[in-house]
Design a protein around this motif. Structure first.
Motif, PDB file in Angstrom:
ATOM      1  N   HIS A 101      32.207  94.470   4.447  1.00  0.00           N
ATOM      2  CA  HIS A 101      30.662  95.323   4.785  1.00  0.00           C
ATOM      3  C   HIS A 101      30.876  96.524   5.281  1.00  0.00           C
ATOM      4  N   SER A 119      23.175  89.893  11.527  1.00  0.00           N
ATOM      5  CA  SER A 119      22.936  89.593   9.860  1.00  0.00           C
ATOM      6  C   SER A 119      22.906  90.931   9.132  1.00  0.00           C
ATOM      7  N   ARG A 138      21.281  91.796  -5.489  1.00  0.00           N
ATOM      8  CA  ARG A 138      20.692  90.560  -4.588  1.00  0.00           C
ATOM      9  C   ARG A 138      21.037  89.264  -5.131  1.00  0.00           C
ATOM     10  N   HIS A 184      24.584  88.513  -4.495  1.00  0.00           N
ATOM     11  CA  HIS A 184      24.707  88.004  -3.014  1.00  0.00           C
ATOM     12  C   HIS A 184      24.109  87.048  -2.660  1.00  0.00           C
ATOM     13  N   GLY A 220      21.148  85.273  10.676  1.00  0.00           N
ATOM     14  CA  GLY A 220      20.017  86.045  11.246  1.00  0.00           C
ATOM     15  C   GLY A 220      18.848  85.257  11.536  1.00  0.00           C
ATOM     16  N   SER A 237      17.271  83.428   8.949  1.00  0.00           N
ATOM     17  CA  SER A 237      16.343  82.963   7.763  1.00  0.00           C
ATOM     18  C   SER A 237      16.728  81.696   7.166  1.00  0.00           C
ATOM     19  N   TYR A 297      15.731  82.668   1.091  1.00  0.00           N
ATOM     20  CA  TYR A 297      14.948  83.720   1.754  1.00  0.00           C
ATOM     21  C   TYR A 297      15.503  84.973   0.650  1.00  0.00           C
TER      22      TYR A 297
HETATM   23  C1  HEM Z   1      30.039  85.450   3.536  1.00  0.00           C
HETATM   24  C2  HEM Z   1      29.439  86.350   3.149  1.00  0.00           C
HETATM   25  C3  HEM Z   1      27.924  86.540   3.487  1.00  0.00           C
HETATM   26  C4  HEM Z   1      27.164  85.781   3.686  1.00  0.00           C
HETATM   27  C5  HEM Z   1      27.371  84.268   3.878  1.00  0.00           C
HETATM   28  C6  HEM Z   1      25.868  86.422   4.090  1.00  0.00           C
HETATM   29  C7  HEM Z   1      24.761  85.768   4.237  1.00  0.00           C
HETATM   30  C8  HEM Z   1      23.400  86.389   4.268  1.00  0.00           C
HETATM   31  C9  HEM Z   1      22.353  85.939   4.405  1.00  0.00           C
HETATM   32  C10 HEM Z   1      22.112  84.277   4.710  1.00  0.00           C
HETATM   33  C11 HEM Z   1      21.305  86.783   4.749  1.00  0.00           C
HETATM   34  C12 HEM Z   1      19.767  86.423   5.069  1.00  0.00           C
HETATM   35  C13 HEM Z   1      19.490  86.737   6.396  1.00  0.00           C
HETATM   36  C14 HEM Z   1      19.822  86.040   7.558  1.00  0.00           C
HETATM   37  O1  HEM Z   1      19.493  84.859   7.608  1.00  0.00           O
HETATM   38  O2  HEM Z   1      21.100  86.342   8.154  1.00  0.00           O
HETATM   39  C15 HEM Z   1      21.861  87.881   4.316  1.00  0.00           C
HETATM   40  C16 HEM Z   1      21.330  89.102   4.139  1.00  0.00           C
HETATM   41  C17 HEM Z   1      21.664  90.232   3.938  1.00  0.00           C
HETATM   42  N1  HEM Z   1      23.136  90.583   3.611  1.00  0.00           N
HETATM   43 FE1  HEM Z   1      24.470  88.996   3.679  1.00  0.00          FE
HETATM   44  N2  HEM Z   1      25.993  87.722   3.576  1.00  0.00           N
HETATM   45  C18 HEM Z   1      27.457  87.760   3.269  1.00  0.00           C
HETATM   46  C19 HEM Z   1      27.776  88.943   2.837  1.00  0.00           C
HETATM   47  C20 HEM Z   1      27.288  90.288   2.850  1.00  0.00           C
HETATM   48  C21 HEM Z   1      27.778  91.506   2.443  1.00  0.00           C
HETATM   49  C22 HEM Z   1      29.382  91.680   2.035  1.00  0.00           C
HETATM   50  C23 HEM Z   1      26.794  92.583   2.320  1.00  0.00           C
HETATM   51  C24 HEM Z   1      26.916  93.948   2.265  1.00  0.00           C
HETATM   52  C25 HEM Z   1      26.583  94.821   2.765  1.00  0.00           C
HETATM   53  C26 HEM Z   1      25.725  91.889   2.652  1.00  0.00           C
HETATM   54  C27 HEM Z   1      24.369  92.449   3.218  1.00  0.00           C
HETATM   55  C28 HEM Z   1      23.344  91.929   3.359  1.00  0.00           C
HETATM   56  C29 HEM Z   1      22.006  92.550   3.328  1.00  0.00           C
HETATM   57  C30 HEM Z   1      21.749  93.932   3.263  1.00  0.00           C
HETATM   58  C31 HEM Z   1      21.328  91.418   3.780  1.00  0.00           C
HETATM   59  C32 HEM Z   1      19.600  91.696   3.860  1.00  0.00           C
HETATM   60  C33 HEM Z   1      19.031  91.422   2.530  1.00  0.00           C
HETATM   61  C34 HEM Z   1      17.336  91.365   2.349  1.00  0.00           C
HETATM   62  O3  HEM Z   1      16.889  91.261   3.379  1.00  0.00           O
HETATM   63  O4  HEM Z   1      16.869  91.364   1.347  1.00  0.00           O
HETATM   64  N3  HEM Z   1      26.013  90.599   2.935  1.00  0.00           N
HETATM   65  N4  HEM Z   1      23.218  87.787   4.209  1.00  0.00           N
END
Ligand code: HEM
Length: 359
Positions: A40, A114, A290, A293, A308, A310, A315
């Motif tokens: 991250h 999140s 996107r 991810h 977070g 969602s 989502y």
């Molecule tokens: C095990 C790894 C990861 C998991 C399980 C994960 C899971 C999630 C989930 C479920 C969300 C939706 C919001 C929520 O409910 O939290 C989210 C949003 C997001 N994550 Fe991850 N994430 C991971 C890794 C990463 C990494 C490495 C990045 C790099 C910066 C990242 C960046 C973001 C961003 C920018 C969003 C917002 C996207 C949007 O609103 O369109 N995530 N993530």
């Protein structure tokens, strides 16, 4: 400075001591949490570089006169962003070396933090041109419920400034190629398009492999495309163009972008065409990130909700489809006709297109 050292210059002490594992604080290290934090952090550093380039590109487009040198600089910086984005997409491979079971060792300790709270990610979207009202409803809601007042204000401040898309629209609107003196380019273009549609209709109707039902379906689709052409090309009826709602930009800007696409081989249009191509590339790679991810999240969480709050994978699938920025430049492809059918430009106009311009 004689005493400058590698570590001081890069402030490595701060960077390499900035990994604080929640699992360690609770007395039992989850091995993969280190990877999770560092991945991250690396993303956030690249986001910082993207924002640095993006702000400077928006500044270039603030200028009333944009000569070739400035468009060249904007292109080089956009291409740098594109190259970074490719790295961002590939970096998902690294986090995927963690298995879902290993993630479970520390996942619950992260609630309610999140990725949604990445202000830099949101600022990139805003800087490129994504408006709050265009976001999916859950995304709009999270602005209210998952950010504190200071964060919300920071993003609202970013949104109150002109975005790259808005600046581009102004630039495209003032491009002079839409006035051709006595030569009515757009009605010539319309006639060429109508000839193309009538040929395509004949091909459908004479295709013996198609049933009458299939023919009817294809002809109706062709009629829809032909109507969309009329809505775009009718310069005397901007109201019709607006109510059709196919584009975010105004009609004049869209026509200028179409002209750049069609006559990209003319020397004066090389750089503007490269610019439009770079924007398409940025939107495509942002969407690709996107997608990657979202699929990685499905692999880690299945159908569970995110930290977070969602709906998780679901989502993210929706933001992938809907939170697009430069869709206008993608949609332009529906309005192209083959090079062989393009109206021949009068010599006087060709001569203008062979030279340097500054708008
Ligand atoms: C095990 C790894 C990861 C998991 C399980 C994960 C899971 C999630 C989930 C479920 C969300 C939706 C919001 C929520 O409910 O939290 C989210 C949003 C997001 N994550 Fe991850 N994430 C991971 C890794 C990463 C990494 C490495 C990045 C790099 C910066 C990242 C960046 C973001 C961003 C920018 C969003 C917002 C996207 C949007 O609103 O369109 N995530 N993530």
């Amino acid at each position: 400075m004689a005493n400058l050292k590698y570590g001081n210059y890069l402030q490595l002490e701060k960077i390499v001591s900035a990994q604080s594992l929640e699992s360690e604080k609770r007395g039992k290290i989850a091995h993969d949490e280190m990877l999770f934090i560092i991945t991250h952090q690396v993303y956030e550093l690249w986001f910082k570089q993207i924002l640095f380039e993006l702000d400077s590109i928006i500044e270039i487009f603030a200028s009333d006169v944009l000569d070739d040198k400035k468009i060249g600089a904007a292109n080089s910086r956009l291409e740098r962003i594109v190259t970074i984005q490719r790295v961002l997409v590939h970096q998902v491979d690294v986090i995927e070396t963690m298995t879902p079971l290993d993630f479970m060792e520390f996942r619950d300790l992260l609630v309610p933090a999140s990725g949604f709270q990445s202000l830099q990610f949101k600022k990139i979207e805003i800087g490129l041109g994504l408006k709050k009202h265009a976001r999916i409803p859950a995304d709009q809601d999270f602005f209210r419920t998952r950010l504190n007042d200071a964060e919300r204000e920071e993003l609202e401040d970013a949104e109150s400034k002109p975005s790259l898309l808005e600046r581009l629209e102004i630039w495209l609107t003032r491009i002079p190629f839409l006035e051709f003196g006595n030569f009515d380019f757009w009605s010539e273009y319309r006639s060429a398009a109508l000839r193309m549609f009538s040929k395509e209709k004949q091909i459908i109707e004479s295709n013996s492999d198609l049933s009458e039902h299939e023919k009817g379906f294809q002809v109706a689709a062709l009629d829809g495309t032909s109507r969309a052409f009329e809505e775009l090309l009718d310069k005397n009826d901007p109201q019709r163009f607006e109510s059709a709602g196919h584009f975010r930009m105004n009609q004049r800007a869209v026509l200028a972008a179409l002209f750049i696409n069609l006559y990209r081989d003319e020397p004066i249009l090389f750089l503007p065409f490269r610019l439009l191509t770079n924007l398409v590339e940025i939107d495509e790679l942002w969407t690709t990130w996107r997608q990657r991810h979202a699929i990685m999240v499905q692999r880690m969480l299945g159908t569970r909700i995110g930290t977070g709050g969602s709906s998780g994978h679901d989502y993210l699938k929706k933001t992938t489809e809907r939170n697009r920025i430069f869709s206008d430049f993608f949609n332009l492809s529906s309005y192209l006709i083959p090079r062989s059918e393009l109206p021949e430009l009068p010599d006087s106009i060709r001569r203008q297109l062979g030279f340097y311009f500054g708008v």
